[in-house]
Scaffold this active site. Structure first.
Site, PDB file in Angstrom:
ATOM      1  N   LYS A   1       4.409   2.768   8.575  1.00 20.72           N
ATOM      2  CA  LYS A   1       3.222   3.582   8.849  1.00 20.72           C
ATOM      3  C   LYS A   1       1.963   2.728   8.992  1.00 20.72           C
ATOM      4  O   LYS A   1       1.174   2.906   9.920  1.00 20.72           O
ATOM      5  CB  LYS A   1       3.060   4.546   7.667  1.00 20.72           C
TER       6      LYS A   1
ATOM      7  N   SER B   1      -7.475   5.589   3.328  1.00 21.61           N
ATOM      8  CA  SER B   1      -7.322   4.775   2.119  1.00 21.61           C
ATOM      9  C   SER B   1      -7.750   3.329   2.410  1.00 21.61           C
ATOM     10  O   SER B   1      -8.418   2.679   1.597  1.00 21.61           O
ATOM     11  CB  SER B   1      -5.865   4.752   1.655  1.00 21.61           C
TER      12      SER B   1
ATOM     13  N   LYS C   1       5.470   1.891  -2.735  1.00 19.59           N
ATOM     14  CA  LYS C   1       5.445   3.267  -3.236  1.00 19.59           C
ATOM     15  C   LYS C   1       5.826   3.255  -4.693  1.00 19.59           C
ATOM     16  O   LYS C   1       6.619   2.419  -5.132  1.00 19.59           O
ATOM     17  CB  LYS C   1       6.479   4.119  -2.480  1.00 19.59           C
TER      18      LYS C   1
ATOM     19  N   THR D   1      -5.322  13.103   5.588  1.00 16.85           N
ATOM     20  CA  THR D   1      -3.956  13.193   6.111  1.00 16.85           C
ATOM     21  C   THR D   1      -3.862  14.376   7.076  1.00 16.85           C
ATOM     22  O   THR D   1      -3.326  14.246   8.188  1.00 16.85           O
ATOM     23  CB  THR D   1      -2.933  13.319   4.962  1.00 16.85           C
TER      24      THR D   1
ATOM     25  N   LYS E   1       0.848  -1.201   0.000  1.00 20.92           N
ATOM     26  CA  LYS E   1       0.000   0.000   0.000  1.00 20.92           C
ATOM     27  C   LYS E   1       0.871   1.234   0.000  1.00 20.92           C
ATOM     28  O   LYS E   1       1.808   1.327   0.794  1.00 20.92           O
ATOM     29  CB  LYS E   1      -0.891  -0.006   1.257  1.00 20.92           C
TER      30      LYS E   1
ATOM     31  N   ASN F   1      -2.098  19.422  -0.794  1.00 19.21           N
ATOM     32  CA  ASN F   1      -3.280  18.873  -0.115  1.00 19.21           C
ATOM     33  C   ASN F   1      -3.049  18.748   1.394  1.00 19.21           C
ATOM     34  O   ASN F   1      -3.877  19.178   2.206  1.00 19.21           O
ATOM     35  CB  ASN F   1      -3.628  17.509  -0.732  1.00 19.21           C
TER      36      ASN F   1
HETATM   37  N1  GLU Z   1       0.810   9.041  -0.092  1.00 22.29           N
HETATM   38  C1  GLU Z   1       0.227   8.935   1.204  1.00 22.29           C
HETATM   39  C2  GLU Z   1       1.288   8.594   2.222  1.00 22.29           C
HETATM   40  O1  GLU Z   1       2.461   8.812   2.011  1.00 22.29           O
HETATM   41  C3  GLU Z   1      -0.985   8.022   1.237  1.00 22.29           C
HETATM   42  C4  GLU Z   1      -0.743   6.612   0.842  1.00 22.29           C
HETATM   43  C5  GLU Z   1      -2.013   5.784   0.690  1.00 22.29           C
HETATM   44  O2  GLU Z   1      -3.086   6.296   0.945  1.00 22.29           O
HETATM   45  O3  GLU Z   1      -1.858   4.639   0.308  1.00 22.29           O
HETATM   46  O4  GLU Z   1       0.982   8.177   3.315  1.00 22.29           O
END
Ligand code: GLU
Length: 432
Positions: A91, A372, A103, A197, A67, A231
């Site tokens: 995370k 998410s 990622k 976020t 994810k 954002n």
């Molecule tokens: N890009 C965001 C992060 O760094 C969200 C990642 C997601 O929702 O999968 O946490």
């Protein structure tokens, strides 16, 4: 130059001192399970084809599907992707959601592309990785410079590719929609995801503020400087402002604005946002209350903003912003990391010595991936949750994660980042 992956491993090493692992277990944490590199052409508006370089790093699937977001940025490279994918694994474990870490990214400055080129690039990238993603395999989302509109193009392209060989019914469609999160509300997105976020970061701060700095407030408004007005930066600014914090300064990739009287005047993020949209630039958008007036503030650089005399500093842009060079000059008492990897290990040590509390990225910005996860779950179960439900579940998750990590830091006498990594390492390896 600070290599973000070296920094991430350095953070891990600190936590490994507190968790008993076999050599194989600790080594495994230091390598991604899979790295996908793609090079694909896109036809530009001038009719010429251009080759783009992209990645998807699938770090850990120990707790669930990979994810993590997809980033469009000219500085995207393999080490950055590996670091960001690892931080996603940490995370998701910290937020205690059943997802792994991944990622993706493309090396591109999207601001130089037309809308049509951006759409083609988004679709071409998905086509290049389509066999490697899916609701049970790997679930991408927005990150720096990628929006719900971009997720919409991506999910559409993914569906188009999948329906080439098989007919897709309605329930299969909803299931496949779970391949991407951060989609628009009108096409499988979740209520509350866009603001998640920022909202999550606010809940984390709310849960920890009194604990980490008792009596800091003393009846006055706490002052905040926020680096980054995308954002994440916008929403954390808005939630803090609405809760009575005083927003002293804001910045974007081109510069920063600061009020003349820090502590007395507060920027109004919504008005600043409107002003920036009208003018095309943040410079001069000193919007205090409902008035935007040149006399109320001044322009500074987006590195100067980090050194302002404020209570809380919020890096909400890119990696390595707080490093051994500027760390000695940071005056804030609390650093709320809304960006990924904004603080280098050397800066972390300086902050620890100076009694500046860093609320680490893997906790502070985990609200995004948490919602998410809620979106993914809603798609898989063909449901639609209300915004109230999403926000209240988010608050529960953020509060619990914050208090758990605070407790570990207290017991082990570590900084909050090491405590977060200790928690994640235990969960990623089922160690005690
Ligand atoms: N890009 C965001 C992060 O760094 C969200 C990642 C997601 O929702 O999968 O946490």
């Amino acid at each position: 130059m600070n290599n973000p992956f070296d920094n991430a491993i350095n953070q891990l090493e600190k936590a490994l001192e507190y968790v008993k692992l076999t050599p194989e277990q600790s080594e495994r944490l230091k390598y991604p399970e899979k790295i996908i590199t793609v090079n694909f052409p896109v036809e530009m508006d001038n009719g010429q084809k251009k080759l783009f370089h992209g990645y998807r790093v699938q770090y850990s699937s120990k707790r669930g599907p990979y994810k993590g977001g997809i980033r469009f940025h000219h500085q995207v490279d393999m080490n950055e992707m590996k670091a960001l994918a690892f931080w996603m694994a940490v995370k998701c474990a910290v937020a205690d959601i059943p997802m792994g870490g991944g990622k993706g990214g493309v090396e591109v400055d999207p601001k130089k592309l037309s809308d049509k080129e951006l759409e083609k690039l988004s679709r071409a990238y998905v086509a290049a990785i389509a066999n490697e993603i899916g609701p049970e395999i790997d679930v991408p989302a927005p990150d720096v410079n990628t929006t719900s509109q971009i997720m919409n193009w991506m999910v559409d392209e993914f569906m188009r590719i999948r329906s080439r060989n098989q007919k897709i019914g309605n329930s299969e469609k909803s299931r496949l929609m779970a391949t991407f999160t951060g989609k628009p509300l009108t096409n499988g997105g979740s209520e509350g995801r866009t603001a998640a976020t920022g909202r999550g970061g606010f809940y984390v701060l709310e849960a920890l503020l009194e604990k980490i700095k008792p009596n800091m407030k003393e009846g006055r408004k706490l002052t905040v400087a926020i680096q980054g007005f995308g954002n994440v930066g916008y929403y954390i600014a808005k939630f803090l402002y609405d809760a009575g914090f005083s927003i002293a300064a804001l910045s974007d990739s081109r510069g920063a604005i600061v009020v003349n009287k820090i502590g007395q005047d507060s920027l109004n993020p919504e008005e600043v946002f409107k002003c920036k949209k009208e003018k095309g630039s943040l410079a001069g958008c000193y919007c205090v209350g409902s008035v935007c007036d040149l006399k109320l503030g001044r322009n500074i650089t987006n590195t100067e903003i980090l050194e302002l005399p404020v209570d809380i500093l919020v890096p909400a842009a890119l990696e390595n912003q707080l490093n051994e060079k500027n760390a000695p000059r940071i005056k804030a008492n609390i650093i709320l990391e809304m960006a990924n990897g904004p603080t280098t290990p050397a800066a972390d040590e300086i902050f620890f010595k100076k009694n500046i509390t860093v609320i680490p990225d893997v906790l502070a910005n985990s609200g995004g991936v948490t919602v998410s996860y809620f979106e993914w779950k809603q798609n898989l179960e063909n449901q639609k949750w209300s915004e109230k439900k999403v926000n209240s579940l988010l608050k529960d998750k953020m509060t619990k994660a914050s208090l758990d990590i605070f407790e570990i830091a207290r017991v082990k006498q570590t900084d909050l980042r090491t405590a977060a990594f200790i928690t994640a390492v235990r969960r990623l390896t089922s160690a005690s």
